[in-house]
Design a protein around this motif. Structure first.
Motif, short mmCIF file in Angstrom:
data_model
loop_
_atom_site.label_atom_id
_atom_site.label_comp_id
_atom_site.label_asym_id
_atom_site.label_seq_id
_atom_site.Cartn_x
_atom_site.Cartn_y
_atom_site.Cartn_z
N ILE A 1 -2.66 5.99 1.32
CA ILE A 1 -1.43 5.50 0.71
C ILE A 1 -1.31 6.25 -1.17
N GLU B 1 6.39 6.46 5.95
CA GLU B 1 6.64 5.37 5.05
C GLU B 1 7.09 6.17 3.80
N LEU C 1 2.85 -1.08 4.11
CA LEU C 1 1.73 -0.26 3.45
C LEU C 1 0.39 -0.64 4.16
N LYS D 1 -7.71 -0.47 1.75
CA LYS D 1 -7.08 0.69 2.13
C LYS D 1 -7.33 1.70 1.21
N ALA E 1 -0.42 1.69 6.90
CA ALA E 1 -0.55 2.98 6.59
C ALA E 1 -2.11 3.26 6.38
N VAL F 1 -6.06 4.24 -1.29
CA VAL F 1 -5.11 4.17 -2.39
C VAL F 1 -5.41 5.39 -3.39
N ALA G 1 1.85 7.54 3.41
CA ALA G 1 2.94 6.33 2.89
C ALA G 1 2.89 6.70 1.59
#
Length: 320
Positions: A19, A168, A13, A45, A16, A47, A128
């Motif tokens: 996500i 992913e 993760l 990230k 990526a 998310v 992902a």
């Protein structure tokens, strides 16, 4: 190359860019992904959170709909539904100054659900997808004596299995042992994980550290949801939270389980993770639900498949 210093799931993760963490089985499943989401956001990230919803979404205002079967839920989204975990989570996120949108998917069959995923993935630029399950019944391949509550989990798994354009696609389960309440035999869960490991699709296990920021915020989110739904709290998330606090055994926190003996224990705080590809490849009836439009068609397909089995895999005693 995997390393002991970093769980394979988080390593994948971290590579990526954007996500999507989505509750696979509806209701409060998305809360199971909250610690991972918080950790990834802490690592910089982008998310996004989503949930297959058990709430009645079709009375929502027109402007919340991105596409059919996917709605943008914010803390102030208007709904007459008293049970609305997605909005409750959005309100908790706002309380903590976190991005406060939770996307809600309709509880539908594989074809419209996959279309909804594709629309959201395109809208957000996702590369992902992590499906999270509260419990482990998403790991059932279909020939076990007890399957738990498979309809929504299998709709999500089949929908995401068809998104072959996404680099992913992963599954993570939190709450090992909880599904015994619904007839899942956890020796068979371990047998399935071993088979997935032989196929190269098992990504190992890791626990939520109780004293971590993610652990503390997860406990706060579960307590916030329990206060919002005192008559219908999540048994899964409540059990995981109790285990994370170090409680053990028959920990009763809701009238919903007063006639059952619970077994809260440290294994409930472990994430068990696999790849979507490996899980889907070993599944016994996923192809039978591929063209479903409604959830009840999934139920029918499962029943018809199980009628064809010469025998089911019987429960096995855990020997220790």
């Amino acid at each position: 190359m995997p390393s002991l210093l970093e769980p394979p799931l988080l390593a994948r993760l971290k590579s990526a860019g954007r996500i999507l963490i989505a509750g696979a089985g509806g209701g409060f499943d998305v809360y199971a992904g909250l610690p991972i989401a918080l950790a990834l956001r802490g690592a910089g990230k982008e998310v996004h959170l989503a949930s297959l919803s058990f709430s009645h979404l079709y009375g929502l205002d027109a402007e919340v709909w991105l596409e059919p079967e996917v709605a943008e839920i914010r803390p102030d989204t208007r709904s007459a539904e008293p049970y609305f975990p997605e909005r409750t989570l959005a309100r908790w996120l706002r309380l903590h100054g976190l991005p406060d949108t939770v996307w809600a998917f309709g509880s539908v069959g594989v074809q419209p659900l996959r279309a909804a995923y594709r629309a959201l993935i395109r809208h957000l630029g996702i590369d992902a997808v992590l499906l999270v399950d509260g419990g482990t019944d998403i790991l059932m391949r279909g020939d076990e004596a007890g399957l738990g509550t498979p309809e929504e989990d299998m709709a999500s798994l089949a929908a995401v299995a068809g998104l072959t354009e996404i680099p992913e696609r992963l599954v993570s389960c939190l709450g090992f042992g909880v599904d015994a309440y619904h007839g899942v035999n956890h020796s068979l869960v371990l047998e399935n994980l071993a088979a997935l490991d032989r196929a190269g699709g098992y990504l190992g296990a890791f626990s939520i550290p109780r004293d971590s920021r993610e652990g503390a915020l997860y406990l706060d989110a579960v307590a916030h949801a329990q206060a919002a739904f005192p008559e219908h709290p999540s048994i899964v998330q409540g059990s995981v939270a109790a285990a994370l606090r170090g409680e053990f055994g028959d920990v009763q926190f809701t009238e919903r389980t007063r006639h059952s003996e619970l077994f809260v224990n440290p294994l409930m705080t472990l994430y068990f993770s696999v790849t979507v590809e490996a899980l889907a490849a070993r599944h016994r009836y996923l192809d039978r639900i591929e063209h479903t439009v409604r959830t009840r068609q999934i139920s029918t397909a499962i029943e018809e498949f199980r009628d064809t089995l010469p025998r089911q895999r019987p429960p096995r005693l855990f020997p220790h």
